[in-house]
Scaffold this motif. Structure first.
Motif, PDB file in Angstrom:
ATOM      1  N   HIS A 143       6.636 -21.987  39.122  1.00 29.52           N
ATOM      2  CA  HIS A 143       5.828 -21.578  40.278  1.00 29.52           C
ATOM      3  C   HIS A 143       4.831 -22.676  40.633  1.00 29.52           C
ATOM      4  O   HIS A 143       4.521 -23.550  39.805  1.00 29.52           O
ATOM      5  N   GLY A 144       4.314 -22.618  41.847  1.00 32.26           N
ATOM      6  CA  GLY A 144       3.399 -23.656  42.304  1.00 32.26           C
ATOM      7  C   GLY A 144       1.948 -23.219  42.370  1.00 32.26           C
ATOM      8  O   GLY A 144       1.128 -23.848  43.061  1.00 32.26           O
ATOM      9  N   ILE A 145       1.582 -22.172  41.635  1.00 28.62           N
ATOM     10  CA  ILE A 145       0.219 -21.622  41.714  1.00 28.62           C
ATOM     11  C   ILE A 145      -0.704 -22.381  40.766  1.00 28.62           C
ATOM     12  O   ILE A 145      -0.469 -22.417  39.548  1.00 28.62           O
ATOM     13  N   THR A 146      -1.757 -22.972  41.319  1.00 20.44           N
ATOM     14  CA  THR A 146      -2.739 -23.697  40.505  1.00 20.44           C
ATOM     15  C   THR A 146      -4.136 -23.449  41.048  1.00 20.44           C
ATOM     16  O   THR A 146      -4.309 -22.882  42.133  1.00 20.44           O
ATOM     17  N   ASP A 147      -5.117 -23.922  40.302  1.00 15.03           N
ATOM     18  CA  ASP A 147      -6.474 -23.932  40.843  1.00 15.03           C
ATOM     19  C   ASP A 147      -6.680 -25.241  41.609  1.00 15.03           C
ATOM     20  O   ASP A 147      -5.732 -25.992  41.841  1.00 15.03           O
ATOM     21  N   SER A 148      -7.906 -25.507  42.000  1.00 16.36           N
ATOM     22  CA  SER A 148      -8.184 -26.683  42.840  1.00 16.36           C
ATOM     23  C   SER A 148      -8.819 -27.814  42.067  1.00 16.36           C
ATOM     24  O   SER A 148      -9.483 -28.678  42.641  1.00 16.36           O
ATOM     25  N   ALA A 149      -8.628 -27.850  40.755  1.00 16.59           N
ATOM     26  CA  ALA A 149      -9.197 -28.917  39.945  1.00 16.59           C
ATOM     27  C   ALA A 149      -8.559 -30.258  40.308  1.00 16.59           C
ATOM     28  O   ALA A 149      -7.454 -30.329  40.845  1.00 16.59           O
ATOM     29  N   SER A 150      -9.283 -31.365  40.000  1.00 17.25           N
ATOM     30  CA  SER A 150      -8.731 -32.687  40.278  1.00 17.25           C
ATOM     31  C   SER A 150      -7.432 -32.891  39.510  1.00 17.25           C
ATOM     32  O   SER A 150      -6.513 -33.554  39.978  1.00 17.25           O
ATOM     33  N   LYS A 151      -7.351 -32.322  38.323  1.00 15.08           N
ATOM     34  CA  LYS A 151      -6.101 -32.210  37.580  1.00 15.08           C
ATOM     35  C   LYS A 151      -5.785 -30.723  37.514  1.00 15.08           C
ATOM     36  O   LYS A 151      -6.256 -30.022  36.620  1.00 15.08           O
ATOM     37  N   PRO A 152      -5.002 -30.227  38.486  1.00 16.49           N
ATOM     38  CA  PRO A 152      -4.831 -28.774  38.639  1.00 16.49           C
ATOM     39  C   PRO A 152      -4.322 -28.098  37.366  1.00 16.49           C
ATOM     40  O   PRO A 152      -3.475 -28.625  36.655  1.00 16.49           O
ATOM     41  N   ASN A 153      -4.899 -26.908  37.118  1.00 14.76           N
ATOM     42  CA  ASN A 153      -4.474 -26.068  36.007  1.00 14.76           C
ATOM     43  C   ASN A 153      -3.528 -25.004  36.531  1.00 14.76           C
ATOM     44  O   ASN A 153      -3.849 -24.279  37.480  1.00 14.76           O
ATOM     45  N   ALA A 154      -2.348 -24.907  35.927  1.00 17.06           N
ATOM     46  CA  ALA A 154      -1.337 -23.956  36.387  1.00 17.06           C
ATOM     47  C   ALA A 154      -1.701 -22.540  35.979  1.00 17.06           C
ATOM     48  O   ALA A 154      -2.238 -22.287  34.893  1.00 17.06           O
ATOM     49  N   PHE A 155      -1.420 -21.606  36.869  1.00 21.90           N
ATOM     50  CA  PHE A 155      -1.615 -20.182  36.610  1.00 21.90           C
ATOM     51  C   PHE A 155      -0.797 -19.741  35.402  1.00 21.90           C
ATOM     52  O   PHE A 155       0.393 -20.055  35.291  1.00 21.90           O
ATOM     53  N   GLN A 156      -1.474 -19.031  34.478  1.00 17.13           N
ATOM     54  CA  GLN A 156      -0.803 -18.508  33.302  1.00 17.13           C
ATOM     55  C   GLN A 156      -0.198 -17.145  33.642  1.00 17.13           C
ATOM     56  O   GLN A 156      -0.878 -16.124  33.658  1.00 17.13           O
ATOM     57  N   ALA A 157       1.095 -17.161  33.945  1.00 19.33           N
ATOM     58  CA  ALA A 157       1.756 -15.955  34.465  1.00 19.33           C
ATOM     59  C   ALA A 157       2.006 -14.937  33.365  1.00 19.33           C
ATOM     60  O   ALA A 157       2.211 -15.284  32.205  1.00 19.33           O
ATOM     61  N   ASN A 158       1.999 -13.683  33.760  1.00 22.45           N
ATOM     62  CA  ASN A 158       2.377 -12.593  32.865  1.00 22.45           C
ATOM     63  C   ASN A 158       3.253 -11.614  33.651  1.00 22.45           C
ATOM     64  O   ASN A 158       3.258 -11.628  34.884  1.00 22.45           O
ATOM     65  N   ILE A 159       3.979 -10.770  32.961  1.00 17.71           N
ATOM     66  CA  ILE A 159       4.910  -9.860  33.624  1.00 17.71           C
ATOM     67  C   ILE A 159       4.507  -8.422  33.337  1.00 17.71           C
ATOM     68  O   ILE A 159       3.821  -8.133  32.348  1.00 17.71           O
ATOM     69  N   TRP A 160       4.920  -7.520  34.213  1.00 23.34           N
ATOM     70  CA  TRP A 160       4.672  -6.094  34.017  1.00 23.34           C
ATOM     71  C   TRP A 160       5.713  -5.304  34.787  1.00 23.34           C
ATOM     72  O   TRP A 160       6.557  -5.875  35.498  1.00 23.34           O
ATOM     73  N   SER A 161       5.638  -3.985  34.687  1.00 21.55           N
ATOM     74  CA  SER A 161       6.636  -3.141  35.342  1.00 21.55           C
ATOM     75  C   SER A 161       6.004  -1.849  35.824  1.00 21.55           C
ATOM     76  O   SER A 161       4.872  -1.506  35.469  1.00 21.55           O
ATOM     77  N   TYR A 162       6.758  -1.130  36.649  1.00 19.38           N
ATOM     78  CA  TYR A 162       6.389   0.199  37.149  1.00 19.38           C
ATOM     79  C   TYR A 162       7.599   1.117  37.028  1.00 19.38           C
ATOM     80  O   TYR A 162       8.750   0.656  36.992  1.00 19.38           O
ATOM     81  N   SER A 163       7.314   2.411  37.024  1.00 21.85           N
ATOM     82  CA  SER A 163       8.363   3.421  37.173  1.00 21.85           C
ATOM     83  C   SER A 163       8.098   4.157  38.473  1.00 21.85           C
ATOM     84  O   SER A 163       6.984   4.652  38.700  1.00 21.85           O
ATOM     85  N   VAL A 164       9.106   4.227  39.342  1.00 24.81           N
ATOM     86  CA  VAL A 164       8.957   4.891  40.635  1.00 24.81           C
ATOM     87  C   VAL A 164       9.633   6.254  40.562  1.00 24.81           C
ATOM     88  O   VAL A 164      10.832   6.350  40.270  1.00 24.81           O
ATOM     89  N   ASP A 165       8.867   7.311  40.807  1.00 21.21           N
ATOM     90  CA  ASP A 165       9.370   8.689  40.760  1.00 21.21           C
ATOM     91  C   ASP A 165       8.734   9.458  41.906  1.00 21.21           C
ATOM     92  O   ASP A 165       7.526   9.726  41.891  1.00 21.21           O
ATOM     93  N   THR A 166       9.538   9.809  42.902  1.00 26.19           N
ATOM     94  CA  THR A 166       8.986  10.493  44.091  1.00 26.19           C
ATOM     95  C   THR A 166       8.411  11.857  43.751  1.00 26.19           C
ATOM     96  O   THR A 166       7.596  12.389  44.514  1.00 26.19           O
ATOM     97  N   ASP A 167       8.798  12.442  42.631  1.00 24.55           N
ATOM     98  CA  ASP A 167       8.273  13.759  42.241  1.00 24.55           C
ATOM     99  C   ASP A 167       7.066  13.657  41.316  1.00 24.55           C
ATOM    100  O   ASP A 167       6.531  14.674  40.868  1.00 24.55           O
ATOM    101  N   HIS A 168       6.638  12.424  41.057  1.00 26.05           N
ATOM    102  CA  HIS A 168       5.523  12.234  40.135  1.00 26.05           C
ATOM    103  C   HIS A 168       4.207  12.720  40.758  1.00 26.05           C
ATOM    104  O   HIS A 168       3.932  12.490  41.934  1.00 26.05           O
TER     105      HIS A 168
END
Length: 787
Positions: free
Chosen positions: A372-397
């Motif tokens: 991915h291309g997500i960084t901060d605006s540092a002179s030597k940009p620091n890359a975003f430390q990505a993490n993952i997650w999930s959802y459960s979709v239930d229309t009756d919830h």
């Protein structure tokens, strides 16, 4: 005069700090014993003046300071001074071991009204004293006692000696008829000091740092004269400086990253407290080496909505917040079940919104691309430390059975928050069988902004209650009391509770607009799911006692408040069937037992205040309506706008009255000494003005507050007031343009200033000071021309 007293008092406090820091020597303590002679005649000697060291004072009385009448405490009370003599003569000795050790002397004096001082027969100080005083001399101008003020005595080598020294003071009153007099003195020797202050440390130390927003400097001794523009960062002055003694903290605006240099500004006035002061030598000071500010912290997610790993009824949008501003975030960087979203929009640290095709059921995984291309605006940009997650979709919830069970929109004296303040509150109840985590849920008073205030991760158990203060303080720490970023209006407003889903779904609301509210009366769910008023609120517990389903509308008056030139008959009416109107003309509030029942029109033939309330069994009474009618007064009165302040007599006089002087209530401060008042402004020659219920305070400093006395000449009998507009009274602000030449139309409070600092000629001296202060660009009080 009062401002001058305050300034001098602050100077003295600073001097006290210096005394303790430079090991000054107290030569004469305040409250010491003195020889004294009453000024009924001139103290005489065959050879010497009374202030001479050789003068014999063996026949003088001996007692302790302060010497006084009509003011102060302790010391020696001069019971017969008033109208008999105007000055007092004081003498005593003090010892010095090494007179050359002092650079100056400080004479700290509490006095009313003037004095002249001799040390070892040499005149060294004169304040409000005539040039060649005799026993019957008067002070040249008024001065009130109340605090010690510091006066420096220099050139001490010309009179101070080792061993025994003699000090003589003649104190003067303003007149024989003056209501008070006081004198007490303290003499302090200030040691010589020739060592200049040095820079001991700087924090953070020069070198590589991740940020440089504050710089703490420590000197070798206490210093003064430190200003925000004394320390420069890359040539720019600090935004603020705070500190005391030897330690000072400079705060800078964000300078970004890169090489940074700290320097001292030329022409600074930093020096120690010596007399004379030793200036800090910034040129030769070490410790301000170069810095390199680098950003090596990677951005990360700090909030996601809906909260990760939850169950939602639908899903088509995410909202994310980062720990710092980021760049390079677009649809190529994130995947929803392996697919790119339709749009990614946002800026800085968020919110960033990710929209995608609606997912109606099943598990949803949110992942990030490896490159991915997500960084901060540092002179030597620091890359975003990505993490993952999930959802459960239930229309009756069901997100949870949470209801707004009760709220109080005008908390006058009920439940208090952790700050000890009676803030408005909202009570939620979980009517379901399972615990609900409210992370990401929201409360709002704006229908178009459902996510106005978002809950942290806080649980509410089955059948339990959760209290949220609607204080505007915006506190979201789940381990402490919760506070929304809005307040509740007593005139009625929207109130809604929303789940954490996006788009947000309404879980509960109080109709489209809840009705008018009252002080200390809550509103919420009664039996059978109906809404009602509760005269006995039950925050955090089951609702129940003192139920009313409605509030009566205010009574209608046939004549508007204002000026009248002929008698008339006033009609008061209510549209409520079988209602009773009660009214008063003695300024008190009508109640079910106070006032008269309205049966026929009232004859108004003189200036009168009429107050009325509508009552009916089973319904909350209306608010008080107050109308002032000005009739039969002189042209001087009717030619000016009138601000009518109407409150019950007990609010002004008696044991709880704010204007009462026996007991002395005029010195009392705080909201407990605020009284409910109706304020009406109207004009003799035009429409407009206002009526508003507000709180009334005494306005002014300790000097005048402690001397207010009815039926005395001004300024003692003329009070200034402060009006506070709070939700507990009705409107939380006065919405009216009081000053046509200012772009201000809303006020949280206003001051009604008597303008009596100079009681001899207030409309010249006070007005001159007001205009000069305004011309210098400062805030100033405005003339209103009110009676």
């Amino acid at each position: 005069m009062k401002k001058q007293l305050i300034i001098l008092g602050l100077v003295f406090l600073a001097v006290l700090s210096v005394i303790s820091l430079t090991q000054a020597e107290v030569l004469i303590e305040r409250g010491s014993e003195w020889k004294y002679f009453k000024g009924t005649g001139q103290p005489v000697s065959a050879k010497y003046s009374w202030w001479d060291t050789r003068f014999t004072d063996s026949t003088w009385a001996n007692s302790t300071a302060p010497f006084r009448y009509g003011d102060g405490q302790g010391g020696t009370l001069l019971r017969n001074m008033q109208r008999r003599y105007s000055s007092l003569f004081l003498r005593r000795t003090f010892e010095t071991k090494d007179s050359t050790a002092f650079s100056v002397l400080d004479l700290n004096v509490n006095f009313d009204d003037g004095f002249k001082v001799w040390i070892n027969a040499k005149p060294v100080l004169s304040v409000n004293a005539p040039d060649n005083p005799i026993y019957s001399s008067l002070a040249t101008q008024t001065h009130e006692s109340g605090q010690f003020e510091s006066f420096e005595i220099s050139d001490i080598n010309s009179f101070l000696k080792n061993g025994t020294n003699t000090i003589a003071i003649q104190a003067f009153n303003l007149s024989l008829a003056s209501s008070d007099f006081l004198v007490d003195a303290e003499l302090v020797g200030i040691p010589e000091d020739f060592e200049e202050p040095k820079l001991i440390s700087v924090s953070p130390k020069p070198g590589t740092v991740s940020a440089l927003k504050t710089v703490t400097v420590r000197f070798s001794e206490p210093v003064r004269g430190v200003d925000y523009d004394d320390l420069l960062l890359n040539g720019r002055s600090a935004d603020n400086v705070q500190g005391s003694d030897d330690t000072w903290v400079f705060t800078f605006l964000d300078v970004g990253y890169g090489n940074v240099e700290l320097t001292w500004a030329d022409g600074h006035e930093i020096g120690d407290f010596a007399r004379p002061a030793n200036t800090f030598d910034a040129v030769s000071a070490d410790g301000l080496g170069p810095y390199q500010v680098v950003d090596n912290t990677a951005p990360e997610l700090v909030e996601v909505m809906p909260p990760p790993d939850g169950i939602v009824r639908e899903l088509s949008r995410l909202k994310v917040f980062f720990s710092e501003p980021i760049v390079g975030f677009d649809i190529r960087d994130i995947r929803i079940n392996g697919q790119p979203p339709q749009t990614v929009t946002g800026f800085a640290d968020g919110p960033w919104e990710v929209e995608f095709n609606e997912i109606k059921s099943g598990k949803v995984n949110v992942t990030w691309m490896d490159h991915h291309g997500i960084t901060d605006s540092a002179s030597k940009p620091n890359a975003f430390q990505a993490n993952i997650w999930s959802y459960s979709v239930d229309t009756d919830h069901s997100p949870g059975n949470i209801v707004i069970s009760e709220f109080l929109a005008s908390n006058y004296s009920g439940l208090k928050d952790e700050d000890g303040q009676a803030a408005d509150w909202i009570e939620l109840q979980n009517t379901g069988r399972s615990t609900v985590n409210l992370a990401g849920w929201s409360l709002t008073d704006e229908k178009g902004n459902p996510g106005k205030w978002v809950f942290p991760a806080v649980n509410i158990g089955a059948g339990d209650y959760l209290m949220v203060f609607a204080s505007g303080k915006n506190r979201r720490n789940s381990t402490n009391e919760l506070h929304t970023n809005f307040k509740l209006g007593s005139k009625g407003n929207y109130l809604g509770l929303f789940s954490s889903e996006l788009p947000r779904q309404t879980v509960d609301k109080i109709s489209s607009k809840y009705p008018e509210q009252r002080n200390n009366v809550s509103f919420g769910l009664a039996k059978y799911g109906e809404y009602a008023y509760f005269t006995k609120p039950t925050p955090g517990a089951q609702n129940g006692v003192g139920i009313f389903k409605d509030i009566l509308a205010k009574p209608k008056f046939s004549k508007k408040r204002g000026f009248f030139y002929e008698p008339f008959r006033l009609e008061i009416a209510s549209q409520e069937p079988n209602a009773v109107i009660r009214y008063t003309i003695d300024f008190s509030e009508p109640t079910a037992t106070n006032g008269q029942v309205y049966r026929e029109p009232l004859a108004i033939s003189d200036t009168m205040v009429v107050r009325a309330v509508v009552f009916k069994d089973g319904v909350l009474p209306s608010k008080v309506v107050t109308h002032t009618y000005v009739l039969g007064n002189s042209k001087k009165i009717t030619s000016l706008p009138i601000l009518s302040l109407v409150t019950e007599e007990k609010n002004l006089w008696g044991k709880t009255g704010i204007m009462e002087v026996n007991p002395r209530n005029t010195t009392k401060r705080g909201i407990e000494w605020e009284r409910t008042t109706s304020s009406e402004l109207f004009y003799p020659d035009k429409e407009g003005g206002f009526q508003i219920d507000n709180g009334l305070h005494i306005q002014g400093g300790d000097f005048i507050r402690g001397r207010h006395t009815p039926n005395r000449p001004v300024p003692w009998s003329k009070y200034s007031f402060r009006l506070y507009f709070r939700g507990r009274y009705g409107e939380s602000r006065l919405a009216y343009q009081l000053f046509p030449d200012l772009p201000l139309s809303e006020f949280e409070h206003i001051v009604l200033r008597a303008g009596m600092n100079d009681s001899i000629n207030p409309f010249i001296c006070d007005e001159l000071c007001r205009r000069l202060y305004s011309d210098l660009g400062h805030a100033e009080w405005k003339k209103s021309g009110l009676l």
